[in-house]
Each structure stands twice: as structure tokens, then as C-alpha cells.
Design an enzyme around this catalytic site. Structure first.
Site, PDB file in Angstrom:
ATOM      1  N   ARG A   1     -15.081  18.724  -5.231  1.00  0.00           N
ATOM      2  CA  ARG A   1     -13.888  18.514  -6.076  1.00  0.00           C
ATOM      3  C   ARG A   1     -14.038  17.230  -6.900  1.00  0.00           C
ATOM      4  O   ARG A   1     -14.609  16.224  -6.424  1.00  0.00           O
ATOM      5  CB  ARG A   1     -12.634  18.384  -5.190  1.00  0.00           C
ATOM      6  CG  ARG A   1     -12.241  19.680  -4.508  1.00  0.00           C
ATOM      7  CD  ARG A   1     -10.837  19.694  -3.986  1.00  0.00           C
ATOM      8  NE  ARG A   1     -10.525  18.500  -3.197  1.00  0.00           N
ATOM      9  CZ  ARG A   1      -9.246  18.094  -3.022  1.00  0.00           C
ATOM     10  NH1 ARG A   1      -8.249  18.751  -3.591  1.00  0.00           N
ATOM     11  NH2 ARG A   1      -9.002  17.026  -2.288  1.00  0.00           N
TER      12      ARG A   1
ATOM     13  N   ASP B   1     -16.114  11.578   4.406  1.00  0.00           N
ATOM     14  CA  ASP B   1     -14.858  12.342   4.338  1.00  0.00           C
ATOM     15  C   ASP B   1     -13.925  12.008   5.502  1.00  0.00           C
ATOM     16  O   ASP B   1     -12.694  12.044   5.354  1.00  0.00           O
ATOM     17  CB  ASP B   1     -15.112  13.849   4.238  1.00  0.00           C
ATOM     18  CG  ASP B   1     -16.007  14.383   5.335  1.00  0.00           C
ATOM     19  OD1 ASP B   1     -16.198  15.608   5.381  1.00  0.00           O
ATOM     20  OD2 ASP B   1     -16.532  13.583   6.128  1.00  0.00           O
TER      21      ASP B   1
ATOM     22  N   SER C   1     -19.940  13.350   2.145  1.00  0.00           N
ATOM     23  CA  SER C   1     -19.756  13.676   3.573  1.00  0.00           C
ATOM     24  C   SER C   1     -21.053  13.927   4.305  1.00  0.00           C
ATOM     25  O   SER C   1     -21.279  15.022   4.852  1.00  0.00           O
ATOM     26  CB  SER C   1     -18.842  14.887   3.683  1.00  0.00           C
ATOM     27  OG  SER C   1     -17.732  14.693   2.846  1.00  0.00           O
TER      28      SER C   1
HETATM   29  C1  0WK Z   1     -11.359  18.567   2.833  1.00  0.00           C
HETATM   30  C2  0WK Z   1     -11.752  17.146   2.458  1.00  0.00           C
HETATM   31  C3  0WK Z   1     -13.245  17.026   2.338  1.00  0.00           C
HETATM   32  C4  0WK Z   1     -13.894  17.490   3.623  1.00  0.00           C
HETATM   33  C5  0WK Z   1     -13.431  18.874   3.930  1.00  0.00           C
HETATM   34  C6  0WK Z   1     -13.987  19.326   5.225  1.00  0.00           C
HETATM   35  O1  0WK Z   1     -11.167  16.793   1.228  1.00  0.00           O
HETATM   36  O2  0WK Z   1     -13.635  15.737   2.076  1.00  0.00           O
HETATM   37  O3  0WK Z   1     -15.266  17.406   3.522  1.00  0.00           O
HETATM   38  O4  0WK Z   1     -12.019  18.938   4.005  1.00  0.00           O
HETATM   39  O5  0WK Z   1     -13.577  20.621   5.478  1.00  0.00           O
HETATM   40  P1  0WK Z   1     -14.390  21.915   5.037  1.00  0.00           P
HETATM   41  O6  0WK Z   1     -14.152  22.105   3.599  1.00  0.00           O
HETATM   42  O7  0WK Z   1     -15.805  21.645   5.378  1.00  0.00           O
HETATM   43  O8  0WK Z   1     -13.818  22.990   5.868  1.00  0.00           O
HETATM   44  C1  BGC Z   2     -21.708  15.060   8.232  1.00  0.00           C
HETATM   45  C2  BGC Z   2     -20.596  14.054   8.236  1.00  0.00           C
HETATM   46  C3  BGC Z   2     -19.325  14.679   7.752  1.00  0.00           C
HETATM   47  C4  BGC Z   2     -19.046  15.937   8.523  1.00  0.00           C
HETATM   48  C5  BGC Z   2     -17.798  16.638   8.073  1.00  0.00           C
HETATM   49  C6  BGC Z   2     -21.301  16.290   8.956  1.00  0.00           C
HETATM   50  O1  BGC Z   2     -22.266  17.249   8.848  1.00  0.00           O
HETATM   51  O2  BGC Z   2     -22.850  14.521   8.846  1.00  0.00           O
HETATM   52  O3  BGC Z   2     -20.921  12.974   7.437  1.00  0.00           O
HETATM   53  O4  BGC Z   2     -18.310  13.773   7.930  1.00  0.00           O
HETATM   54  O5  BGC Z   2     -20.112  16.835   8.420  1.00  0.00           O
HETATM   55  O6  BGC Z   2     -17.880  17.071   6.807  1.00  0.00           O
END
Ligand code: 0WK
Ligand code: BGC
Length: 935
Positions: free
Chosen positions: A557, A675, A621
Site C-alpha cells: 500500500r 509492520d 515487514s
Molecule cells: C496490515 C498491515 C501490514 C501488515 C499486514 C499483515 O498494514 O503492515 O504487514 O497487516 O497482515 P497480512 O496482510 O499479511 O495478512
Molecule cells: C517478517 C516480519 C514481519 C512478519 C509479519 C515475518 O515474516 O519476518 O518482519 O513482521 O512477517 O508480517
């Protein structure tokens, strides 16, 4: 007594008044194809008066059906079950044969007059060959009406005699017991006799578990080891005797000496049992339908006379209008009325008219001759008219029985159709019993009437091949399910973590945290405890416009974040989601960063911001070793990323180089943020108590505010520092090996980064679906799922997405929808399969949530001890699709934290705007601090 307005004697009645059961109008009217002699006879007025009470119109049968439906609902409801007339007794049959049953099974089938002992062998191969050896033993009155102990000793003796007669080397057997009496079943192999019926009245059995009584009797010898694994009502035996190739046969109907029915109900509607998933066989015990008066408006005077003279007046009303034990007697009562002027001693004798005879009398070919024989036996000189009348009486009684049966059956199939939320139900109904076998028209009438009474159902009546085979099938299915359950329990036991095991994980993480914080031991720890250079959480004084990037989750994003006073509306965000295709995430690093810059340019163009250079916070992240707020050396890629030329590089520098390369605009990167940190800051803006950031999404990780004095890798004693734990790598040094199952090892070996991010691979969304898929493969291999048949699709890595877990586990999702998800994967799915797949998803997700909870418990306990507090109140800011979208994950994490960190009251605050806002707030703090330093 059916009302006169229903059945005009003369003239053509309305269709709805056409009584299918009335000899004059109904199917059994003046015999179309009867003998010429019958053609010449007609129904006298007296005969019509005698038969009218037996005439039930379609309207009336619809009423019987809806009253049966109400009675069934009362039987199924926990609240009204105990008073219900139609008891709806769970039979603990959870599945019908699927053609994979194999082995040899013993059956003991206690009938009204005989005991049948049977050895059934199932080949278990595709054509499922069934071979049966059997023997029948008459049951003397002394046994049927003697002490209960004697009855069970008799059953055991017959069994041994049968086995001795086979001269088999085998001595171990599983046995199914058919006990056709009203029982309260609590398990497939546990059933308490409620009441005897028919000719049985053994003392000392009512209220006792008949399986225990039989097993004790059988165990009185040691030549054979026989385990009673199922006790079955004859209706379920009938239902299960259907050939699996005939398609789903989920209803059993017996009209023999007694009558009863059963069907496969949705377990969630059988409130008296715990099970709520899948199907549950229910024995209706509909013989007692009407014992509460529900049929009073259609009982004929003959029914009342019969009931008053019966062994159990006022009870088994429905049975007394339908079943073989009573049909003869109903006819007898009518004959005593019709021939009241020509009474004979025999005719006056109760029981002088046999059901077997009246069934024969209804036969168009031999009926009249049989009628003459029977009337003679009753001492009557029978005229042709007498024989014809006798035949009409028998037809009327039998067809009424068929009509009432049809109304009952229609209630059952309509109930099934409605409760499965189907627009149309297609099912076979296995039928058995002397009345069916001896009265061809019974089935025909039944079939026709069910069509009219339940038009939304396609019902095929299948003459059962004798319920013994069905009882054998119940035993075989029970044996299959028991063996499968053992396999499933053994497989899933590997993923079930006890509170002690979770406590161990908590302690292991704590130890790794301590190692990670200390300079000397940091390298040994699998948890790198990376300083983030964030020393404070927002205090609300931040102001300004900021650009933020959010890379590393499901979506990339770009955000414009306007931070104003609370009066100005606080923080406003405009953002755009961009995708990072796998080839970019796993291609050259420069390509990845160029792609990022392109997205920023696209965003700035859309927002009319070209030429503006706003301070930027970069949520990145992945594990980065930071030496300042705006510098982060990438230690390793995780999740689906593996871009080359980045590990070991400062990613802020890589971004700046890409900006230069693209020369679209200038960027002012003031902060690089993980993140977890962005999430903590974003939530901290609303709740100053928020000192932990948690992500459970594609990946998983956490950060928290640590006392600087404890961060051995940094100088300084005062104040606090936010530590990015990178707990995803917990266990990479082998400290968690004891917790890895073969499935976890398979997932790790097949991943982009084998041996790394081991904890993440037990918990996060990128891997849970794959763990489930590998367990499903194993269980299919073991024949516990999908009849042991794999689909090519299910063998495709990553095809079982983690989002499937969330939908499959969502409470509202009917099993039918679980089936739909699995059928999408090219699988042939039974109801049981979907129940088991749901169980596997539950176990995998629960383990992930508990492990995550154990880790959070370690962190909050650390904070509490840091401050030497008895009790700590702290908030954890959370984000990530798995935590947010899985129906039970969040609650299971919180439960585990409560158990493992009872001295911490932890509030979990879900981040609304993601960590991009957090990154912008960090940029705002950095700018404020820089401004003060410049001032
Ligand atoms: C939303 C956050 C972002 C994070 C994500 C993790 O804004 O920084 O990395 O959540 O959740 P995912 O999209 O991996 O399920
Ligand atoms: C990364 C982290 C991150 C997490 C959640 C992991 O794979 O090593 O830096 O915070 O994923 O997104």
C-alpha cells in the site's frame, strides 16, 4: 371418524375429498383387474357404513403428515423430548456404508419369533462382495417371557453353537446386535431398554444397558473373543442394508409385527446429543404417534375396540393402525360387526383372523379364494358377496395402513429436505417387514401417496435385503469409523498441545528473548530482538502530511497520511493498494524497488502530489538490523519474497537508488519501520497503554517496548526501546524441534526458505493451508478420507488456501458449503469427509492460535517482570488477516494468554488503518524530534 362432509355417499366427490384409502373411491375401489366374479359384486350401504371410518382423504393425510412433523420436532427438541410421543431416539449411526467397509462381522438379530445368527464377510474392494453364513434359532415363550438373564444366556449359547458349527480358526469378532425394542441409546454400543413390546416381557432388563447384558453373557466363555460394537434397531438395520450403489439410502421403514422408521438427521437438529456436526441416525419410534390424542379425530370405532382390548391400552396408537400385529384384529372387529347376525364361536375369538391371511385376501388373484377359506375357518358359510366384502374390508384396512405410513414417511423426507436447506431431496427408502413383503400394493400405494404428500422429494422405495445384512453393515461401518477415528486421533494428536507444552513454548521463547537481548548471546538466539530506534509512542502532538509505504503483507500500500489535532479530525488517510507479483517479489532486487517507485509515482499522480516531497515512513515487514531510524540492513527475506541482491543491504538505500534510477520525484525517507512497530504505533495513537505490536497474517511477528537497560546490544540505560523480536525465526536453532510434526517438516522442506522461520511456519497464514493439505493427503492415504481416493488437485502444493480454514470453520457455514469447497478441489466428498476436514482445520488453526498466545504471554510477562509489577495491564495492537478474519483465532489466542499470563490483563486492540499510519506517525515523531534538535 372421518366427517360425512368429506365423503359424499353418492355423486362424484371433489378431488381433495377423494379418499385414496376408501374402497369406493380410492385405489382399492371396485377391483379393476379382479376376477370376473368380483366384477359382479358391489358395496352394500352397510358395507359402506362399516368402511367409511377407514376412509382418510388426502386432506386428512396431509393433516397426519403435519401432526407427525410437529411430533417429530418435539422429539428432537431438548426442551420437549421427554414428553414427546414420537421419541426421535438417536441411534448413533453417523454414516452410511461407503463401499470401503471390509472384514468379517457377526450379527445377532432378535426377531419376534426367531433369533438369526449371521457371519457376514465384506470384500471391501470396488464390487464390495458380501458373503453371509447364517442360522436361525426359534425363541421359545419361556425365553421371551422369562428372566432377562436367561434371554441373554440363550443369545450367547446360540452364538457359540453357530460359530462352533463353522469350524473357523478365527476367534476374534466384532458383533452387531439388533434389538427391536424401544431403547434410549447413548452410544452406538450403549443402549438402555425403555420398554418391551410385541411378545417379549423379560424381567430385570428394562432400564439396563442391553450391550452390557449381552457382553457379560458372551464373556462367560473364552473360546471366542467377541466384542459387541453396535446395538441396532431393526429400522436402522433395514436402512443400512441398501446396496451403496443404489445411491444414498437414508431412511429405513419397517412394517412388520410392529412398525417403526429411522432416517439420517442433521446432527445439529438432534438436540439431545452433544454432536452438532454431520449426520445422526434417528429412530423415530413413531409407533406411539397419537398417544397424546393427535390421531383421535381419525380413529375408527374398531381402532378404539382393539386398543381397549390390547396389552397396552392408549399406547402405540399409530402402530395399532398400521402394523402386522394388529391389521388382522382390525379386520376381525369389522367382521364381528358385519356378521353380527351370523356370529360363530370362532368368529367371537380374539386373534382368529391372522394378518398373514388378510394380506393374502387383498391379492387380486387368490384373494377371494383365501377369503372363502378364512371365513369357513371362522365357521361361516361364505357367499361370493361375503368373500367380496371380506376382501374390501381387508383392502380398506391395509390401504389405510399404507396411507398413514405414507403420511409418516412424507413427514420424514420433508423434514430432511427442509433441514438440509434443499429445494429437492433425492433419497432411497429401505423398506422391510411382513406387511411389505406380503402386500405388493402396500408399497405401490405408499410410493404414490408419498409423491402427493411430499412433492418436493424424489423417494425410491427399495425392498431391503433383510435387515440382517443392514445390521452387519452398521457393524462394519462402526468398525470402519472406529478404525478411522483411531487413525485420525493418532494423526491429530501430534498437533494437540497440552497447557504444559504451551508453557514450555512460553519458557523457551523467554529464554531465546533473554539470549537475543544480550550482546554476548544474541548470535545464539533464534529470536534476534532487533532494536528499532523507537523510544516513545505518539503523544498526540504530531502534525503534518506524510507519505507511507506498507510492504510485506498480503498487499503493498502507498498512503498519504494527514496528521492533525483531534479537533482537525486527528489522522486522515488516503491509500492505494498495489500488487507485488511473485516474479517481482522473487526477481532482481532492483526490479522490486523500481516497481515500488512506480507505484509511488502512480499514487502521487492520482493524488496530484507530483513535485511534493513529504517525509516518508516505510513499513518494511522483514527482519532488518537497524542502526538508526532510517537505515535497515535486510537480514533475510521471509514469506513469499526472495528478491536477489537485497539481503545484507540497507533497504532505505535500495529505495533511494531506485528513486534516483527512475528520476520521477524526490523522496524523503525519515523512517523504516517493521509492520509490528507500525501497528503498535497506530494503536498507541488511540491507546497509550499499547506497548506491544502483533502481526498474524501472511507472516507473524511481534514487537514491544523494552527497558533500554535490558538491551545489551545497544548503549544506554535510561528509557525504553521498541524491540522487533522477529519471533518468526523462533526455533530456527532447533529449540522447538520437539514440536515439529512430520507435516511441519514437509512444509518447511518445500518452502522458499527451508530451516528458517520455523515458528512462523507453525502459525501464519502463508503455511496453515499447506499443513492442512498435507494432513488431508495422509488421512486419505490411510483411507480415512474421500474413500481413500486422492484428487490430482489436492496433490498440488498450496492449493488449499488458508482462507479455506476460515470459511470452513465459520459457524454459520453448513457442511454442504464445506463440501462445495472440497468439490472445487476435485474431491468426491461425503458428509463425514466434510466433518473430518473441518476437524483438521480446527486442530491446525487452534495449535497456531495457542502457540501465538504462548508467545504473547512470554512477552507481556517480560514487561511485567521488567517493571517488577504484581499485575500488569497492557494493550497489544494487532493486525493481520488470519487474526482478523479467522472465526476463532483471536479468541483462542486471548484464552491462551489468560491461562499462561494470569498476572497480566491484556487488551487486544485491532488496528483499523494498518501499520502505514503507524509509519507516518513515526515519521511525524522523527520530524518533531529533528525540529527540536535543530531549534
Ligand atoms: C496490515 C498491515 C501490514 C501488515 C499486514 C499483515 O498494514 O503492515 O504487514 O497487516 O497482515 P497480512 O496482510 O499479511 O495478512
Ligand atoms: C517478517 C516480519 C514481519 C512478519 C509479519 C515475518 O515474516 O519476518 O518482519 O513482521 O512477517 O508480517
Amino acid at each position: 371418524m372421518s366427517s360425512s362432509q368429506e365423503m359424499p355417499l353418492v355423486g362424484k366427490p371433489l378431488p381433495s375429498q377423494l379418499s385414496p384409502t376408501c374402497p369406493v373411491h380410492g385405489l382399492a375401489g371396485v377391483s379393476e383387474s379382479g376376477s370376473p366374479q368380483a366384477q359382479s359384486q358391489h358395496l352394500t350401504a352397510q358395507m359402506q357404513n362399516s368402511l367409511r371410518p377407514l376412509c382418510l382423504s388426502l386432506e386428512t393425510l396431509h393433516r397426519v403428515k403435519s401432526r407427525m412433523l410437529e411430533a417429530m420436532e418435539r422429539g428432537l427438541s431438548r426442551r420437549t423430548h421427554s414428553q414427546a410421543t414420537v421419541r426421535m431416539l438417536p441411534a448413533f449411526i453417523r454414516s452410511t456404508p461407503d463401499g470401503t467397509e471390509r472384514g468379517e462381522f457377526l450379527v445377532l438379530e432378535l426377531g419376534d419369533t426367531h433369533l438369526r445368527v449371521l457371519l457376514m464377510e465384506l470384500s471391501g474392494d470396488t464390487d464390495q462382495r458380501v458373503t453371509m453364513k447364517e442360522r436361525c434359532f426359534p425363541v421359545p415363550d419361556a425365553i421371551a417371557q422369562g428372566p432377562g438373564e436367561k434371554l441373554f444366556a440363550f443369545l450367547a449359547t446360540c452364538l457359540w453353537e453357530f460359530l462352533d458349527g463353522l469350524h473357523m480358526p478365527q476367534t476374534d469378532f466384532e458383533l452387531g446386535f439388533s434389538f427391536p425394542f424401544t431403547c434410549r441409546q447413548t452410544r452406538l454400543d450403549q443402549s438402555y431398554l425403555i420398554s418391551w413390546s410385541k411378545r417379549f416381557q423379560c424381567a430385570g432388563v428394562e432400564g439396563r444397558d442391553v450391550v452390557v447384558l449381552l457382553q457379560d453373557a458372551i464373556n462367560k466363555q473364552d473360546r471366542y473373543h467377541i466384542k459387541v460394537i453396535a446395538v441396532v434397531n431393526d429400522t436402522t438395520g433395514t436402512m443400512m442394508s441398501c446396496d451403496a450403489s443404489a445411491g444414498p439410502c437414508e431412511v429405513g421403514l419397517v412394517v412388520d409385527a410392529g412398525t417403526n422408521s429411522c432416517f439420517m438427521a442433521e446432527a445439529r437438529h438432534v438436540e439431545v446429543v452433544e454432536e452438532s456436526e454431520g449426520r445422526m441416525g434417528v429412530v423415530t419410534e413413531w409407533g406411539s404417534f397419537g398417544d397424546d390424542g393427535a390421531l383421535n379425530d381419525m380413529l375408527s370405532p374398531y381402532d378404539l375396540q382393539l386398543d381397549q382390548a390390547s396389552l397396552n391400552p392408549g399406547r402405540q396408537r399409530f402402530e395399532k393402525m398400521i402394523s402386522g400385529l394388529y391389521l388382522g384384529e382390525i379386520v376381525w372387529h369389522i367382521l364381528t360387526e358385519l356378521f353380527s347376525g351370523r356370529m360363530t364361536p370362532v368368529l367371537l375369538t380374539k386373534g382368529s383372523v391372522q394378518t398373514q391371511d388378510i394380506l393374502e385376501i387383498t391379492d387380486e388373484q387368490v384373494g377371494l379364494a383365501t377369503a372363502r377359506r378364512v371365513l369357513r375357518a371362522l365357521g361361516l358359510e361364505a357367499s361370493d358377496q361375503d368373500c367380496f366384502n371380506m376382501q374390501q374390508v381387508c383392502k380398506a384396512v391395509c390401504i389405510r395402513a399404507a396411507g398413514l405410513c405414507a403420511a409418516g414417511l412424507a413427514a420424514i423426507v420433508s423434514h430432511m429436505c427442509r433441514n438440509r436447506e434443499l429445494s429437492r431431496l433425492k433419497t432411497s427408502v429401505a423398506v422391510d417387514g411382513a406387511v411389505f413383503r406380503a402386500h405388493a400394493k402396500f408399497s405401490q400405494t405408499l410410493q404414490q401417496l408419498v409423491k402427493q404428500l411430499a412433492p418436493e422429494c424424489d423417494v425410491t422405495l427399495v425392498q431391503a435385503e433383510g435387515s440382517s445384512k443392514g445390521i452387519g453393515m452398521v457393524t462394519a461401518v462402526a468398525s470402519r469409523l472406529a478404525a478411522q477415528r483411531l487413525q485420525v486421533n493418532q494423526t491429530l494428536a501430534l498437533l494437540q498441545l497440552s497447557p504444559a507444552a504451551l508453557g514450555t513454548v512460553q519458557a523457551l521463547l523467554r529464554r531465546e528473548m533473554e539470549l537475543g537481548l544480550k550482546k554476548e548471546t544474541n548470535a545464539m538466539s533464534s529470536v534476534r530482538m532487533l532494536p528499532t530506534y523507537i523510544c516513545a509512542t505518539p503523544d498526540g502532538s504530531e502534525r503534518g502530511d506524510f507519505l507511507a509505504l506498507d510492504l510485506g503483507g498480503t498487499n503493498f500500500r502507498v498512503l498519504l497520511v494527514k496528521v492533525g489535532s483531534r479537533e482537525q479530525g486527528g489522522v486522515q488517510i488516503i491509500s492505494e493498494v498495489y500488487s507485488i507479483p511473485p516474479h517481482v517479489a522473487q526477481g532482481p532486487g532492483s526490479q522490486l524497488f523500481d516497481h515500488i517507485v512506480e507505484c509511488i509515482a502512480d499514487f502521487q499522480t492520482k493524488q496530484g502530489m507530483m513535485g511534493q516531497t513529504l517525509p516518508l515512513g516505510f513499513t518494511f515487514s522483514f527482519p532488518c538490523q537497524q542502526t538508526s531510524l532510517d537505515q535497515g540492513i535486510l537480514l533475510s527475506w521471509t514469506k513469499g519474497f526472495n528478491a536477489s541482491g537485497c539481503v545484507g543491504q540497507d533497504v532505505v538505500k535500495l529505495l533511494r537508488e531506485a528513486v534516483k534510477r527512475k528520476n520521477h520525484f524526490a523522496l524523503d525517507v525519515v523512517a523504516i519501520v517493521n509492520d509490528t512497530v507500525g501497528t503498535m504505533m497506530s494503536c498507541g495513537y488511540h491507546d497509550p497503554n499499547c506497548e506491544v505490536g502483533l502481526i498474524v497474517g501472511t507472516g507473524t511477528n511481534a514487537c514491544y517496548m523494552e527497558q533500554l537497560r535490558n538491551v545489551g546490544t545497544l548503549a544506554g540505560e535510561e528509557g525504553r526501546m521498541c524491540i522487533n523480536m522477529e519471533w518468526g525465526a523462533f526455533g530456527d536453532n532447533g529449540c522447538l524441534d520437539a514440536f515439529f510434526t512430520p507435516f511441519d517438516r514437509q512444509v518447511d522442506e518445500a518452502s522458499l526458505n527451508p530451516g528458517r522461520q520455523r515458528f512462523e511456519k507453525l502459525i501464519s497464514g502463508m503455511y496453515l493451508g499447506e499443513i492442512v493439505r498435507r494432513i488431508l493427503l495422509e488421512l486419505t492415504d490411510k483411507g480415512c478420507l474421500f474413500r481413500g481416493r486422492l484428487s490430482p488437485k489436492l496433490q498440488t502444493p498450496d492449493i488449499f488456501q488458508t482462507k479455506f480454514l476460515s470459511s470452513i470453520e465459520s459457524d454459520g457455514l453448513a457442511l454442504r458449503q464445506v463440501c462445495a469447497i472440497l468439490e472445487e478441489l476435485g474431491l468426491h466428498v461425503s458428509c463425514e469427509d466434510s466433518v473430518l476436514v473441518r476437524e483438521v482445520c480446527q486442530v491446525v488453526a487452534r495449535r497456531a492460535a495457542q502457540l501465538c498466545g504462548a508467545a504473547v504471554a512470554a512477552v507481556v510477562e517480560k514487561i511485567r517482570e521488567n517493571r517488577s509489577l504484581e499485575q500488569l495491564a497492557v494493550t497489544v495492537g494487532v493486525d493481520g488477516t488470519l487474526y482478523k478474519l479467522h472465526p476463532h483465532f483471536a479468541q483462542q489466542v486471548q484464552e491462551t494468554v489468560r491461562q499462561l499470563a494470569p498476572r497480566c490483563s491484556v487488551t487486544f486492540l485491532q488496528s483499523e488503518d494498518g501499520s502505514g499510519k503507524g509509519a507516518a506517525l513515526i515519521a511525524a515523531v522523527a520530524c518533531r524530534v529533528a525540529r527540536h534538535q535543530r531549534a
